[in-house]
Design a protein around this motif. Structure first.
Motif, PDB file in Angstrom:
ATOM      1  N   SER A 101       0.695  -1.368   0.142  1.00  0.00           N
ATOM      2  CA  SER A 101       0.216   0.069  -0.072  1.00  0.00           C
ATOM      3  C   SER A 101       0.969   1.423   0.040  1.00  0.00           C
ATOM      4  O   SER A 101       0.684   2.074  -0.638  1.00  0.00           O
ATOM      5  CB  SER A 101      -0.967  -0.006   1.258  1.00  0.00           C
ATOM      6  OG  SER A 101      -1.442   1.224   1.506  1.00  0.00           O
ATOM      7  N   LYS A 102       1.871   1.314   0.851  1.00  0.00           N
ATOM      8  CA  LYS A 102       2.713   2.428   1.144  1.00  0.00           C
ATOM      9  C   LYS A 102       4.287   2.000   1.423  1.00  0.00           C
ATOM     10  O   LYS A 102       4.326   1.166   1.869  1.00  0.00           O
ATOM     11  CB  LYS A 102       2.368   3.375   2.235  1.00  0.00           C
ATOM     12  CG  LYS A 102       0.828   4.378   1.529  1.00  0.00           C
ATOM     13  CD  LYS A 102       0.614   5.214   2.657  1.00  0.00           C
ATOM     14  CE  LYS A 102      -0.702   6.045   1.946  1.00  0.00           C
ATOM     15  NZ  LYS A 102      -2.147   5.122   2.146  1.00  0.00           N
ATOM     16  N   ILE A 103       5.079   2.853   0.768  1.00  0.00           N
ATOM     17  CA  ILE A 103       6.517   2.549   1.066  1.00  0.00           C
ATOM     18  C   ILE A 103       7.051   4.036   1.863  1.00  0.00           C
ATOM     19  O   ILE A 103       6.951   4.850   1.360  1.00  0.00           O
ATOM     20  CB  ILE A 103       7.431   2.350  -0.058  1.00  0.00           C
ATOM     21  CG1 ILE A 103       7.007   1.093  -1.006  1.00  0.00           C
ATOM     22  CG2 ILE A 103       8.884   2.246   0.389  1.00  0.00           C
ATOM     23  CD1 ILE A 103       7.845   0.822  -2.098  1.00  0.00           C
ATOM     24  N   LEU A 104       7.287   3.982   3.181  1.00  0.00           N
ATOM     25  CA  LEU A 104       7.782   4.776   3.747  1.00  0.00           C
ATOM     26  C   LEU A 104       9.281   5.216   3.944  1.00  0.00           C
ATOM     27  O   LEU A 104      10.077   4.200   4.483  1.00  0.00           O
ATOM     28  CB  LEU A 104       7.331   4.672   5.211  1.00  0.00           C
ATOM     29  CG  LEU A 104       5.660   4.309   5.519  1.00  0.00           C
ATOM     30  CD1 LEU A 104       5.229   4.114   7.002  1.00  0.00           C
ATOM     31  CD2 LEU A 104       4.562   5.397   4.831  1.00  0.00           C
ATOM     32  N   LEU A 105       9.687   6.177   3.229  1.00  0.00           N
ATOM     33  CA  LEU A 105      11.254   6.521   3.246  1.00  0.00           C
ATOM     34  C   LEU A 105      11.542   7.639   4.131  1.00  0.00           C
ATOM     35  O   LEU A 105      11.152   8.588   3.948  1.00  0.00           O
ATOM     36  CB  LEU A 105      11.363   7.034   1.560  1.00  0.00           C
ATOM     37  CG  LEU A 105      11.133   6.090   0.665  1.00  0.00           C
ATOM     38  CD1 LEU A 105      11.094   6.253  -0.783  1.00  0.00           C
ATOM     39  CD2 LEU A 105      12.026   4.488   0.930  1.00  0.00           C
ATOM     40  N   GLY A 106      12.767   7.218   4.643  1.00  0.00           N
ATOM     41  CA  GLY A 106      13.274   8.540   5.561  1.00  0.00           C
ATOM     42  C   GLY A 106      14.253   7.972   6.546  1.00  0.00           C
ATOM     43  O   GLY A 106      15.209   9.168   6.809  1.00  0.00           O
ATOM     44  N   HIS A 107      14.403   6.768   6.928  1.00  0.00           N
ATOM     45  CA  HIS A 107      15.624   6.451   7.549  1.00  0.00           C
ATOM     46  C   HIS A 107      16.830   6.341   6.792  1.00  0.00           C
ATOM     47  O   HIS A 107      16.771   5.819   5.506  1.00  0.00           O
ATOM     48  CB  HIS A 107      15.444   4.847   8.099  1.00  0.00           C
ATOM     49  CG  HIS A 107      14.313   5.023   9.419  1.00  0.00           C
ATOM     50  ND1 HIS A 107      14.966   5.586  10.705  1.00  0.00           N
ATOM     51  CD2 HIS A 107      13.261   4.820   9.502  1.00  0.00           C
ATOM     52  CE1 HIS A 107      13.957   5.381  11.555  1.00  0.00           C
ATOM     53  NE2 HIS A 107      12.824   5.040  11.001  1.00  0.00           N
ATOM     54  N   THR A 108      17.800   6.484   7.287  1.00  0.00           N
ATOM     55  CA  THR A 108      19.233   6.465   6.568  1.00  0.00           C
ATOM     56  C   THR A 108      19.987   5.399   6.754  1.00  0.00           C
ATOM     57  O   THR A 108      21.088   5.069   6.306  1.00  0.00           O
ATOM     58  CB  THR A 108      20.070   7.814   6.786  1.00  0.00           C
ATOM     59  OG1 THR A 108      20.281   7.695   8.370  1.00  0.00           O
ATOM     60  CG2 THR A 108      19.249   9.159   6.435  1.00  0.00           C
ATOM     61  N   SER A 109      19.491   4.275   7.537  1.00  0.00           N
ATOM     62  CA  SER A 109      20.234   3.183   7.982  1.00  0.00           C
ATOM     63  C   SER A 109      18.973   2.260   8.409  1.00  0.00           C
ATOM     64  O   SER A 109      17.951   2.286   7.877  1.00  0.00           O
ATOM     65  CB  SER A 109      20.866   3.096   8.953  1.00  0.00           C
ATOM     66  OG  SER A 109      21.754   1.960   9.159  1.00  0.00           O
ATOM     67  N   PHE A 110      19.221   0.819   8.508  1.00  0.00           N
ATOM     68  CA  PHE A 110      18.288  -0.208   8.497  1.00  0.00           C
ATOM     69  C   PHE A 110      17.235   0.183   9.535  1.00  0.00           C
ATOM     70  O   PHE A 110      17.614   0.773  10.522  1.00  0.00           O
ATOM     71  CB  PHE A 110      18.950  -1.563   8.527  1.00  0.00           C
ATOM     72  CG  PHE A 110      19.215  -1.957  10.029  1.00  0.00           C
ATOM     73  CD1 PHE A 110      18.650  -2.283  10.877  1.00  0.00           C
ATOM     74  CD2 PHE A 110      20.568  -2.058  10.266  1.00  0.00           C
ATOM     75  CE1 PHE A 110      19.095  -2.768  12.140  1.00  0.00           C
ATOM     76  CE2 PHE A 110      21.185  -2.362  11.488  1.00  0.00           C
ATOM     77  CZ  PHE A 110      20.027  -2.867  12.476  1.00  0.00           C
ATOM     78  N   VAL A 111      16.135  -0.261   9.447  1.00  0.00           N
ATOM     79  CA  VAL A 111      15.124   0.034  10.249  1.00  0.00           C
ATOM     80  C   VAL A 111      14.692  -1.316  10.986  1.00  0.00           C
ATOM     81  O   VAL A 111      14.598  -2.429  10.445  1.00  0.00           O
ATOM     82  CB  VAL A 111      13.776   0.406   9.751  1.00  0.00           C
ATOM     83  CG1 VAL A 111      12.769   1.064  10.465  1.00  0.00           C
ATOM     84  CG2 VAL A 111      14.165   1.561   8.467  1.00  0.00           C
ATOM     85  N   GLY A 112      14.205  -1.086  12.140  1.00  0.00           N
ATOM     86  CA  GLY A 112      13.921  -2.493  13.306  1.00  0.00           C
ATOM     87  C   GLY A 112      12.695  -2.340  13.670  1.00  0.00           C
ATOM     88  O   GLY A 112      11.473  -2.672  13.056  1.00  0.00           O
ATOM     89  N   PRO A 113      12.305  -1.715  15.034  1.00  0.00           N
ATOM     90  CA  PRO A 113      11.259  -1.738  15.802  1.00  0.00           C
ATOM     91  C   PRO A 113      10.058  -0.902  15.337  1.00  0.00           C
ATOM     92  O   PRO A 113      10.635  -0.130  14.548  1.00  0.00           O
ATOM     93  CB  PRO A 113      11.594  -1.269  17.200  1.00  0.00           C
ATOM     94  CG  PRO A 113      12.600  -0.474  16.927  1.00  0.00           C
ATOM     95  CD  PRO A 113      13.455  -0.968  15.708  1.00  0.00           C
TER      96      PRO A 113
END
Length: 759
Positions: free
Chosen positions: A57-69
């Motif tokens: 449905s959506k791709i949320l882009l904003g982190h500059t490194s890997f995302v966890g929790p």
């Protein structure tokens, strides 16, 4: 097994992530949010055309490194379609509006990776490797506190309103506000995952391979054992079922403490969660999110089930080892076209799903087939190679969280503790991970009942190290004192690098310069960018360091950037310098520049250490200087500039940044080795003084303190500055270290105490 339990089967696969799928958040009836090492958060909603499936449905882009929790914000006035909270390796907590897919808040405050997020009555609570919990309200940090003495890995809110945290210190803690009201002790390793279990208590998943159910009073109600490796996640359902995800590539389903089903995956399971209807969602290291169901009408069709069975089969084949090598790494039959070099030389060839051994027949000049190879440590076929040396095993070790896979060589004749210590030091990893690495070695080499030789000495220095086949002691009464950790021999370096990330950051900064009319002239040209890419390609290929070469223009390009780029942009350039000085040819080319009148390296050090210093500049530059110790051609330069270099970085020991602390103590340790060799009493005195400062500092982490103490002991052993150390009350430092709960600190404390009594 309970008769009413229905086996779970594949419902659907959610494909889109380009790297490990790390976290799962069930967003009520709205859908599912997932996170990944690919730096994205993705939102999936039910596919209107097929209710068994979910569609992106959506791709949320904003982190500059890997995302966890991840955490779910239920729909409200501010977020009419709900929101997502995400935590990343980039130390940020980001808040997303699902209606627009836009980032609406970036919460900055944590010093290290964010490992857990949860909602608490409208507040966001986040946990981090920096050992703190932070509470955020309306985009502001309203309070934070050190909740554990080691990295916090998980946080969960209980129905009662209290919070529970899990940590690398092996404990769970129950919090009312900022007050810890209960500590749960029982796991023997990191507590990685937590979940509330309705009306019963709290579930914990641990690196020790177990899942525990705790009463809130701290009592263990149940232990679930069945995984063969680290358990990363755990979740419960109102039905009483529990699901866990593990590095052993399985998701296990538990009922009343018994494993009722184990679901194989083609990779490590980072997270596992229940949907409200009892279906299970798993996040796998192959980047795929999978949903599993026990409802017959939701099971995937036969083609999808066959495809998944094929994925599992292919994954198992890829992991199959023959003669210590992965089957897929073996050469094909074309390798038999190359003549052997000696009579009887053996070669293992991949034929279908098997490895087949051939021997070179010198007289007839042909390869004779010997037969199929059955894997095992005792086979006589060619063993795996690392850096040109044969071993019984070369393990792939994922140290996690964005770092590259490391190679760990091991021979069964070796003491695994010795192997673990040497490897941790080589890779610049915490010695505290020693037991975990030993258990990894024993498990993966099939040695179940290893007994530690009581004569073993930590091979930090090579002194008194275990040597296979040698007697455990040479004499009942040693002629002089023996020490566990001193003298330190050899230099330590920081050689791990994420080259793609470094290059990406440089390109990003270069684009920023290009778009600024006033700074455009500072930017790199296309040929220069291309040249930098070629430099990185050579640096990546460590197996050819002995023969790869650089040109003078390569060094000149890097020095030009150090000279001309804005201060806030040079840290990735310094990071390239840090890695390049480990290459023998680069080291030779650069040395003439540092010995010149306009010494760019020294000028850079002065520039980046001026107040207020940028932390990223400090960290990369201190590590670059530390890496210069790898090559003796820099020893004169390092000796000549010793006082200035130590003064420039002197504030690092008191920094709250543990990476900076460790880098500084490593610089001190390397300098102690160099100045002992040079018999420079004045230089040794300065290094001793700096090492004592670190040793006395209460807030220094264990590995930094250990390296400082090793430097003190090594300097005292040589005798030139022993008297000065005694005058500076080294006895009390030794006494305090000896009383430490950390074994290696206590051991080096004992070493130094012996030296204080020397006549």
């Amino acid at each position: 097994m309970e008769l009413d339990f229905k086996e779970y089967q594949l419902r659907c696969e959610l494909r889109g992530h380009e790297d490990d799928a790390r976290g799962i958040c069930v967003c009520g009836n709205a859908g599912i949010a997932t996170s990944s090492r690919d730096r994205t958060v993705r939102f999936w909603s039910l596919d209107p055309s097929d209710q068994r499936k979910y569609a992106p449905s959506k791709i949320l882009l904003g982190h500059t490194s890997f995302v966890g929790p991840l955490a779910w914000i239920s729909p409200n006035e501010e977020f009419p379609e709900g929101g997502i909270v995400s935590g990343g390796m980039d130390t940020l907590v980001l808040v997303w509006d699902l209606r627009t897919g836009e980032k609406v808040q970036a919460l900055e405050g944590h010093k290290l990776q964010v490992t857990a997020v949860t909602l608490d009555d409208g507040d966001i609570v986040s946990a981090s490797v920096d050992c703190t919990l932070r509470r955020w309200r309306k985009g502001q940090s309203i309070e934070y506190w050190e909740a554990h003495k080691a990295a916090i890995q998980a946080v969960v809110k209980l129905p009662s309103g209290e919070l529970v945290t899990g940590s690398s210190d092996t404990t769970l803690k129950l919090w009312r506000g900022k007050s810890c009201v209960q500590t749960f002790v029982g796991h023997s390793d990191t507590v990685r995952g937590l979940a509330a279990m309705s009306s019963l208590g709290i579930l914990s998943a641990s690196h020790d391979g177990s899942i525990r159910l705790w009463a809130l009073s701290g009592e263990v109600l149940m232990e679930m054992v069945g995984h063969t490796s680290i358990v990363y996640s755990v979740d419960s359902h109102l039905s009483g079922l529990v699901v866990s995800g593990s590095e052993d590539c399985s998701a296990k389903i538990w009922k009343d403490g018994v494993c009722v089903q184990s679901i194989e995956h083609p990779g490590c399971i980072w997270d596992a969660k229940f949907l409200d209807n009892g279906d299970i969602v798993t996040a796998c290291s192959d980047g795929v999110i999978r949903i599993w169901t026990s409802h017959q009408d939701k099971i995937a069709d036969s083609l999808e089930l066959e495809s998944y069975a094929s994925q599992i089969s292919q994954y198992k084949r890829s992991r199959k080892r023959v003669g210590g090598l992965k089957l897929e790494d073996l050469p094909g039959l074309e390798a038999l076209q190359v003549p052997g070099t000696s009579d009887g030389q053996t070669k293992v060839i991949r034929e279908g799903d098997n490895g087949v051994a051939y021997a070179w027949n010198l007289r007839e000049q042909k390869w004779d087939k010997i037969g199929e190879v059955v894997d095992g440590p005792d086979d006589n076929m060619k063993r795996p190679l690392l850096d040109g040396i044969e071993y019984d095993y070369v393990f792939d070790v994922d140290i996690g969280d964005g770092e590259p896979i490391r190679k760990l060589p091991y021979n069964r004749s070796e003491n695994p503790y010795a192997t673990a210590d040497k490897w941790l030091l080589k890779e610049n990893l915490p010695i505290a991970d020693r037991q975990q690495i030993v258990e990894f070695i024993l498990q993966n080499s099939g040695q179940k009942n290893f007994n530690l030789d009581s004569s073993f000495r930590d091979p930090y220095t090579g002194s008194s190290a275990y040597i296979p086949g040698e007697p455990s002691s040479l004499s009942a009464v040693p002629a002089k004192p023996t020490f566990k950790h001193i003298p330190k021999k050899g230099m330590l370096v920081f050689d791990a690098a994420q080259f793609d990330g470094i290059l990406k950051k440089i390109t990003e900064f270069n684009n920023a310069l290009l778009s600024d009319p006033e700074k455009q002239k500072l930017s790199m040209t296309e040929p220069e960018l291309s040249r930098l890419g070629a430099i990185v390609k050579i640096l990546k290929d460590t197996s050819h360091y002995h023969c790869s070469k650089f040109a003078d223009i390569d060094v000149a390009l890097l020095l030009k950037l150090l000279n001309s780029w804005p201060l806030a942009m040079i840290f990735p350039v310094i990071d390239i310098l840090r890695t390049s000085v480990l290459h023998p040819d680069w080291a030779t080319l650069l040395v003439k520049h540092v010995e010149a009148e306009n010494d760019v390296v020294m000028e850079t050090i002065k520039k980046v250490t001026k107040d207020p210093a940028i932390p990223a500049n400090l960290l990369t530059s201190i590590r670059a200087v530390t890496n210069l110790f790898k090559n003796s051609c820099y020893y004169n330069w390092l000796h000549k500039n010793c006082s200035e270099i130590l003064d420039a970085f002197s504030s690092c020991y008191s920094s709250p940044n543990k990476n900076l602390q460790l880098s500084y103590s490593t610089l001190i340790l390397n300098y102690s080795v160099l100045l002992i060799e040079r018999k420079d009493e004045q230089g040794q005195s300065q290094v001793l003084s700096a090492a004592l400062e670190i040793a006395e500092e209460e807030n220094v982490d264990v590995d930094s303190k250990f390296r400082a103490l090793v430097a003190i002991g090594s300097l005292m052993l040589e005798g030139l500055v022993r008297r000065i150390a005694l005058e500076l009350d080294v006895e009390s430092i030794a006494k305090a270290a000896k009383a430490s709960k950390e074994a290696k600190i206590a051991e080096i404390g004992a070493d130094i105490e012996v030296l204080t009594r020397k006549s």
